[in-house]
Design a protein around this motif. Sequence first.
Motif, PDB file in Angstrom:
ATOM      1  N   VAL A  56      58.807  45.101  80.778  1.00  0.00           N
ATOM      2  CA  VAL A  56      57.559  44.077  81.940  1.00  0.00           C
ATOM      3  C   VAL A  56      56.761  45.018  81.995  1.00  0.00           C
ATOM      4  CG1 VAL A  56      56.949  43.734  84.223  1.00  0.00           C
ATOM      5  CG2 VAL A  56      59.501  43.749  83.003  1.00  0.00           C
ATOM      6  N   VAL A  57      56.921  46.665  82.154  1.00  0.00           N
ATOM      7  CA  VAL A  57      55.165  47.661  82.197  1.00  0.00           C
ATOM      8  C   VAL A  57      55.840  48.637  81.263  1.00  0.00           C
ATOM      9  CG1 VAL A  57      54.458  49.731  84.460  1.00  0.00           C
ATOM     10  CG2 VAL A  57      55.325  47.018  85.445  1.00  0.00           C
ATOM     11  N   ARG A  58      54.702  49.049  80.680  1.00  0.00           N
ATOM     12  CA  ARG A  58      54.668  49.728  79.478  1.00  0.00           C
ATOM     13  C   ARG A  58      53.887  51.231  80.398  1.00  0.00           C
ATOM     14  NH1 ARG A  58      53.626  45.883  74.976  1.00  0.00           N
ATOM     15  NH2 ARG A  58      55.513  44.101  75.039  1.00  0.00           N
ATOM     16  N   ALA A  59      54.428  52.333  80.002  1.00  0.00           N
ATOM     17  CA  ALA A  59      53.277  53.554  79.866  1.00  0.00           C
ATOM     18  C   ALA A  59      51.445  53.162  79.615  1.00  0.00           C
ATOM     19  CB  ALA A  59      53.886  54.912  79.391  1.00  0.00           C
ATOM     20  N   ASP A  60      51.292  53.015  78.590  1.00  0.00           N
ATOM     21  CA  ASP A  60      50.013  52.236  78.151  1.00  0.00           C
ATOM     22  C   ASP A  60      48.982  51.297  79.423  1.00  0.00           C
ATOM     23  OD1 ASP A  60      50.892  50.894  76.962  1.00  0.00           O
ATOM     24  OD2 ASP A  60      49.732  51.145  74.868  1.00  0.00           O
ATOM     25  N   ASP A  61      49.357  50.493  80.294  1.00  0.00           N
ATOM     26  CA  ASP A  61      48.827  49.465  80.225  1.00  0.00           C
ATOM     27  C   ASP A  61      48.274  50.004  81.659  1.00  0.00           C
ATOM     28  OD1 ASP A  61      50.201  47.560  79.576  1.00  0.00           O
ATOM     29  OD2 ASP A  61      52.513  47.835  80.742  1.00  0.00           O
ATOM     30  N   VAL A  62      47.481  49.259  81.814  1.00  0.00           N
ATOM     31  CA  VAL A  62      45.795  49.583  83.123  1.00  0.00           C
ATOM     32  C   VAL A  62      45.895  48.019  83.945  1.00  0.00           C
ATOM     33  CG1 VAL A  62      44.781  50.311  80.607  1.00  0.00           C
ATOM     34  CG2 VAL A  62      44.027  48.120  81.224  1.00  0.00           C
ATOM     35  N   ALA A  63      45.068  48.477  84.947  1.00  0.00           N
ATOM     36  CA  ALA A  63      44.863  46.927  85.640  1.00  0.00           C
ATOM     37  C   ALA A  63      44.037  46.477  85.460  1.00  0.00           C
ATOM     38  CB  ALA A  63      44.301  48.212  86.901  1.00  0.00           C
ATOM     39  N   PHE A  64      43.899  45.154  85.942  1.00  0.00           N
ATOM     40  CA  PHE A  64      43.499  44.366  85.051  1.00  0.00           C
ATOM     41  C   PHE A  64      43.141  43.112  86.089  1.00  0.00           C
ATOM     42  CE2 PHE A  64      46.786  43.026  83.784  1.00  0.00           C
ATOM     43  CZ  PHE A  64      46.576  41.752  84.134  1.00  0.00           C
ATOM     44  N   ASP A  65      41.988  42.515  87.030  1.00  0.00           N
ATOM     45  CA  ASP A  65      41.918  41.309  87.338  1.00  0.00           C
ATOM     46  C   ASP A  65      42.177  39.982  87.018  1.00  0.00           C
ATOM     47  OD1 ASP A  65      40.508  42.769  89.655  1.00  0.00           O
ATOM     48  OD2 ASP A  65      38.900  42.810  88.903  1.00  0.00           O
ATOM     49  N   VAL A  66      42.823  39.013  88.309  1.00  0.00           N
ATOM     50  CA  VAL A  66      43.198  37.507  87.790  1.00  0.00           C
ATOM     51  C   VAL A  66      42.613  36.539  88.509  1.00  0.00           C
ATOM     52  CG1 VAL A  66      44.714  35.816  87.834  1.00  0.00           C
ATOM     53  CG2 VAL A  66      45.112  38.428  86.858  1.00  0.00           C
ATOM     54  N   THR A  67      41.861  35.716  88.173  1.00  0.00           N
ATOM     55  CA  THR A  67      41.130  35.461  88.980  1.00  0.00           C
ATOM     56  C   THR A  67      41.713  33.996  89.291  1.00  0.00           C
ATOM     57  OG1 THR A  67      39.157  36.057  88.345  1.00  0.00           O
ATOM     58  CG2 THR A  67      38.524  33.941  89.799  1.00  0.00           C
ATOM     59  N   LEU A  68      41.886  33.066  90.460  1.00  0.00           N
ATOM     60  CA  LEU A  68      42.822  31.975  90.681  1.00  0.00           C
ATOM     61  C   LEU A  68      41.583  30.808  90.782  1.00  0.00           C
ATOM     62  CD1 LEU A  68      44.942  33.340  93.365  1.00  0.00           C
ATOM     63  CD2 LEU A  68      45.042  33.367  90.099  1.00  0.00           C
ATOM     64  N   SER A  69      41.930  29.811  89.656  1.00  0.00           N
ATOM     65  CA  SER A  69      40.484  28.763  89.484  1.00  0.00           C
ATOM     66  C   SER A  69      40.735  27.617  90.805  1.00  0.00           C
ATOM     67  CB  SER A  69      40.905  28.047  88.103  1.00  0.00           C
ATOM     68  OG  SER A  69      42.045  27.439  88.238  1.00  0.00           O
TER      69      SER A  69
END
Length: 307
Positions: free
Chosen positions: A216-229
């Motif tokens: 599910v999570v990997r070492a090179d993952d980065v944060a991002f935003d999710v907008t709920l329409s």
Amino acid sequence: MRVAQKRALTEQIAEFTLVPLEDANLPPYTAGAHVTVKTPSGAMRRYSLVGGTSDSSKYVIAVKREPQSRGGSASMHDMATEGTDLLVEPPENDFELTDVSEYLLIAGGIGVTPIYAMAQELERQKKRFKIIYCTRSQNETAYLDEMTVAFGDRILIHHDDGDPAKVYDFWDHFAEPQTTHVFCCGPQPLMEEIRAVSGHWPEGRVHFEDFKPVEVVRADDVAFDVTLSKSGKTVTVPADRSILEALRDSGHQTVSSCESGTCGTCKTRILKGEAEHRDMVLMDHEKGDHIMICVSRAKSGDLVLDL
């Protein structure tokens, strides 16, 4: 269901006896089955059923506190006390015993839970079987006394003390293909070892149970935003959390089941952005505009979801 009894099997493994809130027989199950439990944290987690398959009054599971717990196992240990009510889905079985004359059961660590259930069932059927149970140390071996008493010289216990040089050598069991059917459950290195040494065996004789098919999570993952329409709200997904977990953490209701990218319950339409798919469910033609929010992430930039 309600936690009727909780007992420590090891320092990091606890056993939970679950009973229905109403006086009713539970759905039956076969050896190797698991249930999905909504843990106190809200995370959905799969746990193998340990007890005998003939008792319809309770389900018994054992839960290891994972060192890098994402909330599920830690909340079971810290918050699921005796008397706690938990939502439990009916049993499923992707790890069914075959009907053959002889079996080799291989367990690593907490992977002993379905193996113990299988051994009890094979004992009941008076089938021939042997068990190889590998752990780091005696103190970390769940059900050690019970299994030793029940199965005697049919069980081999191996401790490697965390030393790669002391890992059990399975080659002698696999050098020549046998009619024996092998059932294996444990951590990824054990599964990979058994796959490697059994590669020359006929297909269908070696069976695996793996509750972590997706990283599910990997070492090179980065944060991002999710907008709920539907609400216009934006939620930041940290590098070490899934979309589903971030939504849950921020108080948004989510629908999920396996939370491992294998069931399809949390399938969501993408309105804007591109996904990095990590699931095992979506068809190729669905990947352009859908995402499994329990495991997949934004490929680059942010996402707008139909939520």
